[in-house]
Design an enzyme around this catalytic site. Structure first.
Site, PDB file in Angstrom:
ATOM      1  N   CYS A  56       0.810  -1.218   0.000  1.00 46.67           N
ATOM      2  CA  CYS A  56       0.000   0.000   0.000  1.00 46.67           C
ATOM      3  C   CYS A  56       0.844   1.269   0.000  1.00 46.67           C
ATOM      4  O   CYS A  56       0.335   2.353   0.277  1.00 46.67           O
ATOM      5  CB  CYS A  56      -0.938  -0.001   1.195  1.00 46.67           C
ATOM      6  SG  CYS A  56      -2.061  -1.410   1.214  1.00 46.67           S
ATOM      7  N   CYS A 105      -5.506   5.440   7.699  1.00 51.83           N
ATOM      8  CA  CYS A 105      -5.806   4.034   7.959  1.00 51.83           C
ATOM      9  C   CYS A 105      -6.795   3.874   9.093  1.00 51.83           C
ATOM     10  O   CYS A 105      -7.221   2.784   9.391  1.00 51.83           O
ATOM     11  CB  CYS A 105      -4.527   3.270   8.280  1.00 51.83           C
ATOM     12  SG  CYS A 105      -3.624   3.979   9.642  1.00 51.83           S
TER      13      CYS A 105
END
Ligand code: SF4
Length: 417
Positions: free
Chosen positions: A369, A394
């Site tokens: 990511c 996140c």
């Protein structure tokens, strides 16, 4: 004849790429061929004897196995099965910088115009552009980032800050930001004494390393906690051990709940985060948020390396806020620091840092990511780059947390509650 970009020009490709050859019988005679690493290892002598042979590496292949052959191999190709797979960049840097390979280093696979500049900075000098793209158009990709990247590269070994120092010799004589460091240290002392037990939660990015260094050097009673998501880059894992060795401090590593993760992967696959924001957030919740909640249970406060400059979403980061989700105070003692200040501290104090910072990663998270960014890009642009929202987080630092903000830059003592 297929065409590729070589030495910054479009050229005919005289090599035949054998993607799946598993035996000598599948290797045609009389033409230069590029064979898979496995076949090369198995039939090296026979392949050498039959003429011009290159080797191609998959992302997971270890380039070290080619070290004995580097002086004689005319070509090594590195495969990029997907545009966002960054492992080939590291392979190129190892081959060029560490092992001194001087032959043709070719990028193959999902190679697009947008990658050319970064690939060339890593040492690639030939590019087999994806079949559906025009190599002539892709050539312009070299000029897209003409100013150069700000980290060290195979082509530009000195990172940006060193190049800038050379361009501005006076910068070397600038006074060190001792008062700024003292401010942060005062905040940390105050947190440790007023909110015990306090923890620093860090992924060992540049900012985290400033705080680790200050805490460890000053023997502050603040434990260091981190989250091993199971998808961290090797460079981050190596740094965790380096911190332990260098400072002699424990690092509390929290991991995801195995059963919950197994069931999520069974249902959605190993890389579901690319498919939707919801799946990405679910993955982050399992691998990050839930372990963080365990790490913070029973603590008096947590400390982060958040800075306002990091993104638009973080531009109002306070020095202190109440984290209603976890039910404790949250401190961001570097909130008003600049990227330059962070790196000045790291350099001045010889602080170890994540090797990925030298490869264009200002912000480092899970390997699948995170990717490198280009000069001028938001430092967090490389995180979940396939998403468009500017609020890419996140979940660990998502607001609102009920804020009892204290603008403490001028009054470090005000951090206490
Ligand atoms: Fe999962 Fe990516 Fe989030 Fe890591 S950053 S927890 S791999 S979605």
């Amino acid at each position: 004849m297929p065409r590729l970009i070589k030495k910054r020009a479009v050229a005919d490709d005289g090599w035949t790429l054998l993607r799946n050859a598993a035996s000598l019988a599948e290797v045609p005679d009389g033409v230069p061929v590029i064979v898979p690493l496995a076949l090369w290892i198995e039939r090296r002598a026979a392949l050498h004897a039959r003429g011009e042979v290159g080797v191609w590496l998959a992302p997971a292949d270890d380039p070290r196995v080619l070290v004995p052959d580097l002086a004689t191999l005319p070509l090594i190709a590195v495969d990029f099965p997907k545009f966002g797979d960054g492992r080939g960049y590291s392979t190129a840097r190892l081959l060029r910088d560490r092992y001194g390979y001087r032959g043709e280093l070719r990028a193959i696979g999902d190679v697009l115009r947008d990658q050319l500049f970064a690939l060339s900075e890593c040492g690639f000098d030939a590019f087999a552009i994806r079949e559906d793209r025009d190599p002539v158009d892709a050539l312009a990709g070299f000029d897209d980032f003409a100013a150069g990247v700000y980290t060290s590269t195979a082509r530009t070994p000195r990172p940006w800050f060193r190049r800038r120092q050379a361009e501005r010799p006076a910068a070397a004589n600038e006074p060190q930001p001792t008062p700024r460091v003292a401010e942060v240290l005062a905040r940390l002392h105050s947190i440790a004494s007023s909110h015990a037990p306090a923890v620093l939660a860090t992924a060992f990015g540049a900012e985290g390393m400033v705080l680790v260094d200050l805490i460890a050097r000053n023997a502050l009673p603040i434990r260091i906690v981190t989250l091993d998501t199971g998808r961290l880059p090797e460079e981050t894992l190596a740094l965790i051990d380096r911190v332990r060795e260098r400072y002699g401090v424990p690092v509390d590593v929290y991991t995801p709940d195995t059963r919950a993760l197994e069931s999520f992967v069974a249902e959605n696959g190993v890389n579901p985060f690319y498919r939707s924001v919801e799946l990405r957030e679910h993955c982050c919740a399992l691998r990050k948020s839930q372990p963080l909640a365990r790490a913070l249970a029973g603590k008096g406060a947590w400390i982060t390396g958040l800075r306002r400059e990091q993104s638009a979403y973080r531009q109002e980061t306070p020095f202190e806020e109440f984290d209603a989700l976890h039910g404790l105070q949250k401190f961001n003692p570097l909130a008003d620091w600049t990227w330059d200040e962070v790196w000045r501290y790291l350099r001045t104090n010889d602080v170890p840092y994540n090797a990925l910072h030298d490869r264009g990663f200002p912000s480092i998270g899970c390997s699948p990511c995170t990717r490198a960014v280009q000069p001028g890009e938001d430092p967090r642009a490389g995180r979940w780059w396939w998403e468009t929202s500017e609020h890419k987080e996140c979940g660990l630092h998502r607001r609102p947390a009920r804020r009892v903000a204290v603008e403490a830059s001028a009054h470090p003592q005000a951090v206490t509650t």
